[in-house]
Design a protein around this motif. Sequence first.
Motif, PDB file in Angstrom:
ATOM      1  N   HIS A 159       0.799  -1.234   0.000  1.00  0.00           N
ATOM      2  CA  HIS A 159       0.000   0.000   0.000  1.00  0.00           C
ATOM      3  C   HIS A 159       0.832   1.286   0.000  1.00  0.00           C
ATOM      4  CE1 HIS A 159      -3.356  -2.676   0.709  1.00  0.00           C
ATOM      5  NE2 HIS A 159      -2.766  -3.126   1.804  1.00  0.00           N
ATOM      6  N   GLU A 160       2.150   1.176  -0.137  1.00  0.00           N
ATOM      7  CA  GLU A 160       3.005   2.367  -0.205  1.00  0.00           C
ATOM      8  C   GLU A 160       3.571   2.511  -1.612  1.00  0.00           C
ATOM      9  OE1 GLU A 160       6.012   2.595   2.744  1.00  0.00           O
ATOM     10  OE2 GLU A 160       4.607   2.364   4.428  1.00  0.00           O
ATOM     11  N   LEU A 161       3.535   3.748  -2.145  1.00  0.00           N
ATOM     12  CA  LEU A 161       3.997   4.011  -3.505  1.00  0.00           C
ATOM     13  C   LEU A 161       5.481   3.686  -3.626  1.00  0.00           C
ATOM     14  CD1 LEU A 161       2.526   5.097  -6.027  1.00  0.00           C
ATOM     15  CD2 LEU A 161       3.561   7.322  -5.541  1.00  0.00           C
ATOM     16  N   SER A 162       5.840   3.006  -4.716  1.00  0.00           N
ATOM     17  CA  SER A 162       7.224   2.575  -4.894  1.00  0.00           C
ATOM     18  C   SER A 162       7.622   2.671  -6.358  1.00  0.00           C
ATOM     19  CB  SER A 162       7.373   1.137  -4.393  1.00  0.00           C
ATOM     20  OG  SER A 162       8.701   0.712  -4.501  1.00  0.00           O
ATOM     21  N   SER A 163       8.936   2.666  -6.615  1.00  0.00           N
ATOM     22  CA  SER A 163       9.444   2.764  -7.990  1.00  0.00           C
ATOM     23  C   SER A 163       9.453   1.393  -8.656  1.00  0.00           C
ATOM     24  CB  SER A 163      10.865   3.335  -7.985  1.00  0.00           C
ATOM     25  OG  SER A 163      11.752   2.393  -7.407  1.00  0.00           O
ATOM     26  N   LEU A 164       9.655   1.392  -9.975  1.00  0.00           N
ATOM     27  CA  LEU A 164       9.674   0.145 -10.736  1.00  0.00           C
ATOM     28  C   LEU A 164      10.902  -0.708 -10.417  1.00  0.00           C
ATOM     29  CD1 LEU A 164       8.529   1.375 -14.268  1.00  0.00           C
ATOM     30  CD2 LEU A 164       7.178   0.172 -12.559  1.00  0.00           C
ATOM     31  N   SER A 165      11.972  -0.085  -9.945  1.00  0.00           N
ATOM     32  CA  SER A 165      13.201  -0.838  -9.673  1.00  0.00           C
ATOM     33  C   SER A 165      13.239  -1.403  -8.252  1.00  0.00           C
ATOM     34  CB  SER A 165      14.425   0.050  -9.890  1.00  0.00           C
ATOM     35  OG  SER A 165      14.373   1.175  -9.030  1.00  0.00           O
ATOM     36  N   ALA A 166      12.189  -1.166  -7.460  1.00  0.00           N
ATOM     37  CA  ALA A 166      12.176  -1.633  -6.073  1.00  0.00           C
ATOM     38  C   ALA A 166      12.244  -3.153  -6.019  1.00  0.00           C
ATOM     39  CB  ALA A 166      10.925  -1.136  -5.364  1.00  0.00           C
ATOM     40  N   VAL A 187       1.699  -6.565  -3.924  1.00  0.00           N
ATOM     41  CA  VAL A 187       2.111  -5.614  -4.961  1.00  0.00           C
ATOM     42  C   VAL A 187       0.937  -5.278  -5.871  1.00  0.00           C
ATOM     43  CG1 VAL A 187       3.790  -5.145  -6.790  1.00  0.00           C
ATOM     44  CG2 VAL A 187       4.397  -6.695  -4.927  1.00  0.00           C
ATOM     45  N   GLU A 188       0.721  -3.979  -6.062  1.00  0.00           N
ATOM     46  CA  GLU A 188      -0.306  -3.495  -6.999  1.00  0.00           C
ATOM     47  C   GLU A 188       0.383  -2.644  -8.062  1.00  0.00           C
ATOM     48  OE1 GLU A 188      -4.198  -0.506  -7.114  1.00  0.00           O
ATOM     49  OE2 GLU A 188      -3.236  -0.974  -5.200  1.00  0.00           O
ATOM     50  N   ILE A 189       0.199  -2.987  -9.314  1.00  0.00           N
ATOM     51  CA  ILE A 189       0.871  -2.293 -10.417  1.00  0.00           C
ATOM     52  C   ILE A 189       0.013  -1.123 -10.905  1.00  0.00           C
ATOM     53  CG2 ILE A 189       1.792  -2.513 -12.764  1.00  0.00           C
ATOM     54  CD1 ILE A 189       3.430  -3.998 -10.696  1.00  0.00           C
ATOM     55  N   ILE A 190       0.663   0.023 -11.120  1.00  0.00           N
ATOM     56  CA  ILE A 190       0.005   1.204 -11.698  1.00  0.00           C
ATOM     57  C   ILE A 190       0.464   1.308 -13.152  1.00  0.00           C
ATOM     58  CG2 ILE A 190      -0.247   3.706 -11.559  1.00  0.00           C
ATOM     59  CD1 ILE A 190       0.556   3.399  -8.542  1.00  0.00           C
TER      60      ILE A 190
END
Length: 732
Positions: A455-462, A470-473
């Motif tokens: 539920h926390e925004l993260s970068s693609l390289s995380a 994991v939820e993909i935007i």
Amino acid sequence: MNTDATAISIASGSAADAKPGNTNYTNADPAFRVFVDTLSYLEPEELALVIEAYRFSEEAHQGQTRLSGEPYITHPLAVAGALAEWRMDSQAIIAALLHDVMEDTTVTKAEIAARFQKPVADLVDGLSKLEKIEFQSYQVAQAENFRKMLMAMAHDLRIVMIKLADRLHNLQTMAHVRPDKRRRIARETLEIYVPIATRLGLNNISRQLQDLAFRHVHPMRFRVLKRAINAVRGNRRELLSKILDGIHSKLHEENIEAGVFGREKSLYSIYRKMAEKHLSFSQVLDIYGFRIIVRDIPTCYLTLGALHARYKPVPGKFKDYIAIPKGNGYQSLHTTLIGPYGTPIEIQIRTQSMHNLAEEGIASHWLYKDSEESGAHLQVKMHKWLHSLLELQSSAGDSSEFLEHVKVDLFPDEVYVFTPKGRILALPRGATVIDFAYAVHTDIGHHCVAARIDHELSSLSAELANGNQVEIITAPQASPNPAWLTYVKSGRARSKIRQYLRTKQQDGSSELGENMLNQELLVLGIRPSEVPTAVWERVIRDSGKKSKREFLADIGLGRGLATIFARRLAAHGEVPLVEAGAPAPLVVRGTEGTAIQLATCCLPIPGDPIVGYLRQGQGLQIHTANCSVALKSRNSEPSNWIRVGWEPETGKYFDVRIKVTALNVRGVLGRVATGISQAGANIENVSMDGENLGMYTVLHFLVQVSGRLHLASLMRRLRRMTDVVRIVRDQE
């Protein structure tokens, strides 16, 4: 599994003495008698066919010997013997006996099919190398052989079982092979065959392959480590006995019926731990582990609780592979406890059915009737993985790339993450958000822009960890970036990204090639639209290309000259001629992608006089006409340079470097940056010279402008600032 018993050379007798229906093999070779005795589970007619296959293989390999001097038939007999220990079907055993006849003799697939039916012939063909085809190098040949074998595996699991048994016997009998070849085969085993065995759950054969390969790759380290383990084995016997008694007494106290077994870790796993964690042998305390076999799953968890009450568990060292099995179907509870004298104790708790699957993996489907249901489930999982190889194959550029993807996908260590709907996905350790996106669906991978991890925004390289949700935007306009290839871990993600970039490059190269060819046709007085289809087809066919798109892409990538192909089209009388025109420059928009790239040395922008350099296999690179790099190359390679010009309205922003010398006063960087922003330009990067220049400072900006006029307006605005002493465009 031990194949040594079946590796005895055949000294007397033949399969003819072992006729179908005759159980008296007194005159037959001892190894053959042992082999036939292990086939008691087959029907009489199946046994008769196996004996016929042995006779056929013996005749085909007549006169051939191994490097040890033994008759060659000892090898296929040993491989077939290993399969008999797994209680595999007669077709697999016959294929094992014949697995080298197509490769080493004149026997053909058609002959095998006529005598032993098509399924056996297909198995043998899947195991045969492509030795009659010439390849550029040994590496390419090996990659193509692996591709063929893995593709055959995807259709029939028995192929990999035969191949693993074949590799095991080869490693066991390599004493007479050249040392360099021994090392190459052993490294290949560690890189490919061990991970395949692990992926299929064949832990028993995987450990044997690891230790045998380790002995050949690092013979000195193997001997030293083996001596060290033999030395401590006696010293630690009392400690192990004390731990074993403690476990037994606790389980008896809790009325838990269980089998408790001490086990010594394999030499290779100890060596790998020492290498990965930079430990000496004396620092590796956990060379022994314990395995506890109980009757059912609830008892597994009761046993875990009892042991945690007896010995303190090490935090973070508990893994529940029963609730979340590994990708190869492996199930067990793993925990590490602090035992007597502070010694760490590794414990595995499982049921008998889980143990069968853990040791023999996919082979348990044939071996154990009590795990038939689990074996069938495991077969479904393995077929799913093997069919994913077909998808990798379709998107790989060549055999070497395919093998690279497969190696990535064979990592046994995995992390388990969840989708928002609770679906579990297994990914390679170190996998990132992008790996997860492609594991869900290719389109989601292509269009992902960010993600929410727990539920926390993260970068693609995380990087993902066990248990992450994991939820993909996604965004419709987003597309794969070549930089993604530097941090993705899964073979699927890497394959899909490369496939997309290849397609994009070919599309751009095809468009560029068409423009270049059209330009040359007009110079010859030919309207491109009036070239007959038949002429196109003839020239494309003569060039060895499959399609017009591929033909044009080769021109765009510099693999073929537009001038030559234009003349070939003009050479056919059917092409109508018009008045020839003067050669016009090729128009550049700056948005063509990988087909046309703007050189980083001079960073051309609209309004600059430009030239194009056609690089072999890489497309067109645009330089400013006065670029020092371009001037050197134009003198040495004049034929690679073509006339280009800007499209009047590109509608795009372009990178350009500017160097600003300003007074070294407080806030100067902020004021200059504000001036750039007010001029309608974007700042991509900024840096300052490290040297202390006293009253002046030099600022380097990478900014985005629409063209030369926009840049001139920006520079005029900055020059009017009182703090700015000098401003120039910075070109290397």
